[in-house]
Design an enzyme around this catalytic site. Structure first.
Site, mmCIF file in Angstrom:
data_model
loop_
_atom_site.group_PDB
_atom_site.id
_atom_site.type_symbol
_atom_site.label_atom_id
_atom_site.label_comp_id
_atom_site.label_asym_id
_atom_site.label_seq_id
_atom_site.Cartn_x
_atom_site.Cartn_y
_atom_site.Cartn_z
ATOM 1 N N GLU A 102 2.116 2.573 0.424
ATOM 2 C CA GLU A 102 1.724 1.159 0.626
ATOM 3 C C GLU A 102 0.807 0.674 -0.497
ATOM 4 O OE1 GLU A 102 3.527 -0.095 2.495
ATOM 5 O OE2 GLU A 102 4.056 1.518 3.865
HETATM 6 C C1 LIG Z 1 6.023 10.185 2.177
HETATM 7 C C2 LIG Z 1 6.276 8.917 1.454
HETATM 8 C C3 LIG Z 1 6.754 7.821 2.168
HETATM 9 C C4 LIG Z 1 7.040 6.627 1.502
HETATM 10 N N1 LIG Z 1 7.598 5.583 2.203
HETATM 11 C C5 LIG Z 1 8.053 4.504 1.514
HETATM 12 C C6 LIG Z 1 8.812 3.487 2.168
HETATM 13 O O1 LIG Z 1 9.042 3.532 3.377
HETATM 14 N N2 LIG Z 1 9.288 2.460 1.419
HETATM 15 C C7 LIG Z 1 9.057 2.360 0.078
HETATM 16 O O2 LIG Z 1 9.529 1.422 -0.550
HETATM 17 N N3 LIG Z 1 8.330 3.306 -0.572
HETATM 18 C C8 LIG Z 1 7.838 4.369 0.113
HETATM 19 N N4 LIG Z 1 7.108 5.342 -0.538
HETATM 20 C C9 LIG Z 1 6.810 5.170 -1.948
HETATM 21 C C10 LIG Z 1 5.334 4.878 -2.226
HETATM 22 O O3 LIG Z 1 4.999 3.612 -1.761
HETATM 23 C C11 LIG Z 1 5.129 5.053 -3.749
HETATM 24 O O4 LIG Z 1 5.182 6.446 -4.002
HETATM 25 C C12 LIG Z 1 3.818 4.460 -4.235
HETATM 26 O O5 LIG Z 1 3.856 3.062 -4.125
HETATM 27 C C13 LIG Z 1 3.511 4.829 -5.686
HETATM 28 O O6 LIG Z 1 4.614 4.682 -6.528
HETATM 29 P P1 LIG Z 1 5.037 5.892 -7.462
HETATM 30 O O7 LIG Z 1 5.157 7.099 -6.598
HETATM 31 O O8 LIG Z 1 6.224 5.511 -8.237
HETATM 32 O O9 LIG Z 1 3.799 6.127 -8.420
HETATM 33 P P2 LIG Z 1 3.501 5.319 -9.810
HETATM 34 O O10 LIG Z 1 3.671 3.861 -9.592
HETATM 35 O O11 LIG Z 1 4.273 5.947 -10.904
HETATM 36 O O12 LIG Z 1 1.951 5.626 -10.005
HETATM 37 C C14 LIG Z 1 1.451 6.842 -10.578
HETATM 38 C C15 LIG Z 1 -0.064 6.719 -10.768
HETATM 39 O O13 LIG Z 1 -0.356 5.637 -11.662
HETATM 40 C C16 LIG Z 1 -1.234 4.705 -11.056
HETATM 41 N N5 LIG Z 1 -0.829 3.338 -11.432
HETATM 42 C C17 LIG Z 1 0.411 2.862 -11.591
HETATM 43 N N6 LIG Z 1 0.367 1.556 -11.889
HETATM 44 C C18 LIG Z 1 -0.909 1.187 -11.886
HETATM 45 C C19 LIG Z 1 -1.604 -0.050 -12.100
HETATM 46 N N7 LIG Z 1 -0.967 -1.183 -12.359
HETATM 47 N N8 LIG Z 1 -2.968 -0.050 -12.019
HETATM 48 C C20 LIG Z 1 -3.643 1.079 -11.733
HETATM 49 N N9 LIG Z 1 -3.033 2.268 -11.524
HETATM 50 C C21 LIG Z 1 -1.697 2.327 -11.591
HETATM 51 C C22 LIG Z 1 -1.075 4.914 -9.550
HETATM 52 O O14 LIG Z 1 -2.244 4.536 -8.853
HETATM 53 C C23 LIG Z 1 -0.799 6.407 -9.469
HETATM 54 O O15 LIG Z 1 -2.011 7.094 -9.431
HETATM 55 C C24 LIG Z 1 6.801 6.538 0.113
HETATM 56 C C25 LIG Z 1 6.293 7.624 -0.594
HETATM 57 C C26 LIG Z 1 6.057 8.812 0.055
HETATM 58 C C27 LIG Z 1 5.580 9.983 -0.757
#
Ligand SMILES: Cc1cc2nc3c(=O)[nH]c(=O)nc-3n(C[C@H](O)[C@H](O)[C@H](O)COP(=O)(O)OP(=O)(O)OC[C@H]3O[C@@H](n4cnc5c(N)ncnc54)[C@H](O)[C@@H]3O)c2cc1C
Length: 598
Positions: free
Chosen positions: A440
């Protein structure tokens, strides 16, 4: 196996004395929510969580979800528990009667969600996401969409999901590639690959209503070109029954660190039939309804995990015999003292409990603000509540989950090596809780939302409203000698937060780098002041109680612990937030002034 007892006494106290809900009888559902009705609902919900959900928590973690012939299976016992949940009418509690709900105030969802998470976080995830999908369709759907999809979502007969994430597009939804083509019948064909989608397939409900973000042809690039679609697993027939299976294929169930009984899947949409929600290219705005709902929900997940971990650590600390208390033996009839006699163990337990009780109060307070924002007759009162909710949402999501992850680790620490062993259940709490800081919107992104957006929109009106509330209670506290030291500590922390806020508000767009560098420390300081404020309000109730009351004495003691032992961290956070980018001159605000003595 871990145990859990719902904190019903605390809910009653907070709803009656902290929120004084009798003052809100003009809001829908509040007049009907007399003390007997409320107690009956919460007691029954507690029994369901303790007797049905808790026993499935460890077995669900061990078994996990699996994909069998294209269908996701949840662990043994989950489908049965879910149908009992639906038969009991629980999913419908907070929804409007017009949509098939029971019309209870949103406030009541807060304790019920907390209890469900404490008992079984994986199970609660299916419910939360379904309720958020219903809320989104209620807010943005067409009349047809509301008629067809809302009643089964509200009753829990159908499940809901949110589909944002793709392998290359997590935080940055502007990179999303899933596309939607208009079809001749007014529907759309959605094609793309999503990952990490919670509940996109399972065996709990007869249908699943997926809310999917996708791009329409000709839309602008980035987040401005994203639209929202309902893409159900089974298409609804004219009479509302289940029609044709949609072209949605689950590729696999993710192998996760925690919440293993929650089906998180990679999924392909292949020319799947979708229905546009709201206007073209305006999908992100609609999805924000869902995200804001779930962000507050994730904060409550943090609280629920911290509570169950605390209960088990306290029980263990009262029984585990090791060493003697530094002040001399406490249990002379035993070969050693229970570890709760060691001050360091008490420190850990107090840190956790000082968070749990104030976070619960604040979560319930936001539940009340939600009801005011939606139903109060006076437009200014609605706006004020909406402002406070908007401001506090990122803080609650991130601060609650950061603290709760620290807390479940502290609780595990109280078990020593036994905490690290699976059968005690503590390591599962740590694994389950960890995701709350990530999904989220990661906590880093919440910090950016708070500092980069919420502090400055509407000319800084949002923080101004919040600070005024805290000031008001500081003034009230002046009249009660027993809590004046506590008030002073909070006043100092608030002073630093206000100056830091003014500093951020004074920086221009060209200085976004600097703002971002201190944002996580700012958010923690903000969260600490918000929890300190709830402790001051609780302490004020306890200090003015004329009768001897052990429950309130304990509140006063914990208020002292939080405001004298933990809040001094505020200074360090304020310094860090500023030094995040070594801004020349900005540290001036840390210099003592007449108003703020540090
Ligand atoms: C168990 C689980 C359930 C989930 N359920 C859902 C779901 O139901 N629906 C759905 O759509 N998604 C879901 N997700 C996805 C989840 O919302 C994302 O993993 C999360 O939003 C982060 O995206 P990412 O993993 O691509 O990380 P990235 O976006 O690649 O981020 C990597 C790191 O970089 C930092 N970062 C990236 N951009 C910025 C910025 N602009 N400013 C500061 N820091 C930044 C982040 O804070 C993080 O520390 C789920 C994930 C998991 C693991």
């Amino acid at each position: 196996m871990p145990t859990y007892r719902a904190p019903l006494t605390d809910y009653t106290f907070l709803i009656d004395r902290f929120l004084e809900t009798h003052r809100y009888r003009h809001l829908p559902g509040y007049a009907e929510l007399d003390s007997d009705t409320r107690t009956a609902i919460l007691t029954e919900a507690a029994a369901f969580c303790e007797d049905v959900l808790l026993p499935l928590n460890q077995s669900g973690d061990l078994e996990g979800c699996r994909l069998e012939n294209g269908q996701v299976r949840t662990p043994r016992g989950f489908p049965n528990a879910y149908s009992r949940f639906v038969r009991g009418g629980w999913p419908a509690l907070p929804f409007d009667t017009a949509d098939g709900g029971h019309g209870l105030p949103h406030l009541m969802s807060v304790p019920i969600s907390e209890m469900m998470v404490s008992a079984n976080m994986s199970f609660s995830g299916y419910v939360d996401i379904t309720q958020a999908a219903a809320t989104t369709i209620h807010a943005h759907g067409s009349d047809w969409q509301k008629r067809v999809f809302l009643p089964p979502l509200v009753s829990g007969r159908w499940g809901g999901t949110m589909n944002l994430t793709e392998a290359h597009a997590g935080t940055d939804l502007g990179l999303m590639r899933t596309r939607a083509e208009p079809a001749s019948d007014g529907t759309y064909r959605v094609t793309g690959a999503k990952i990490f989608i919670t509940g996109v397939d399972h065996d709990l409900t007869e249908n699943i209503v997926n809310l999917v973000l996708a791009r329409l042809p000709g839309g602008p690039p980035g987040t401005k070109g994203i639209s929202l679609f309902i893409v159900p697993k089974f298409l609804p027939a004219e009479d509302g029954s289940l029609g044709q299976r949609n072209a949605i294929t689950v590729i696999g169930v993710e192998h996760k660190m925690g919440v293993r009984a929650s089906a998180t899947c990679a999924v392909n949409y292949e020319n799947a039939v979708g229905y546009l929600v709201g206007n073209p290219h305006d999908g992100l705005r609609a999805m924000f309804t869902m995200m804001n709902d779930t962000r507050l929900g994730v904060g409550i997940q943090g609280l629920g995990m911290s509570e169950v971990a605390s209960q088990n650590a306290r029980a263990y600390a009262a029984e585990r015999l090791q060493g003697r208390a530094p002040a001399g033996p406490a249990a002379l009839d035993l070969p050693a003292d229970p570890i709760v006699y060691h001050p360091d163990v008490r420190r850990m337990l107090s840190v956790i409990e000082a968070f749990n009780q104030s976070a619960r109060a604040l979560a319930l307070w936001t539940g009340l603000q939600f009801d005011i924002a939606h139903h109060e007759a006076d437009a200014e009162a609605r706006q004020a509540a909406d402002d406070l909710l908007a401001l506090l949402t990122p803080a609650i999501k991130a601060h609650f989950t950061d603290c709760s992850f620290e807390n479940v680790n502290l609780a595990l620490q109280c078990f020593g090596g036994h905490g690290y062993i699976r059968e005690w259940g503590m390591e599962q709490f740590v694994r389950d809780c960890r995701i709350t800081q990530i999904y989220e919107g990661t906590n880093g992104v919440q910090a950016m939302d708070l500092v980069g957006r919420k502090l400055t929109i509407a000319g800084g009106r949002l923080p101004a409203r919040f600070f005024a509330l805290v000031e008001q209670d500081l003034t009230v506290a002046n009249d009660t000698a027993a809590i004046s030291t506590l008030a002073n500590n909070l006043r100092i922390a608030l002073g630093m937060l206000r100056q830091l806020t003014a500093c951020v508000q004074g920086l221009g767009q060209s200085e976004r780098e600097r703002i971002a560098a201190g944002s996580s420390d700012y958010l923690r300081l903000f969260g600490m002041v918000a929890l300190g404020w709830t402790w001051l309000k609780l302490a004020n109730i306890a200090a003015n109680e004329p009768h001897d009351n052990a429950f309130l004495k304990q509140k006063l003691a914990l208020a002292h612990f939080y405001l004298t032992r933990l809040v001094p961290e505020a200074r360090m956070l304020a310094e860090r937030a500023v030094l995040g980018d070594y801004l020349p001159g900005v540290t001036d605000f840390l210099k003592p002034t007449d108003a703020v003595q540090i």
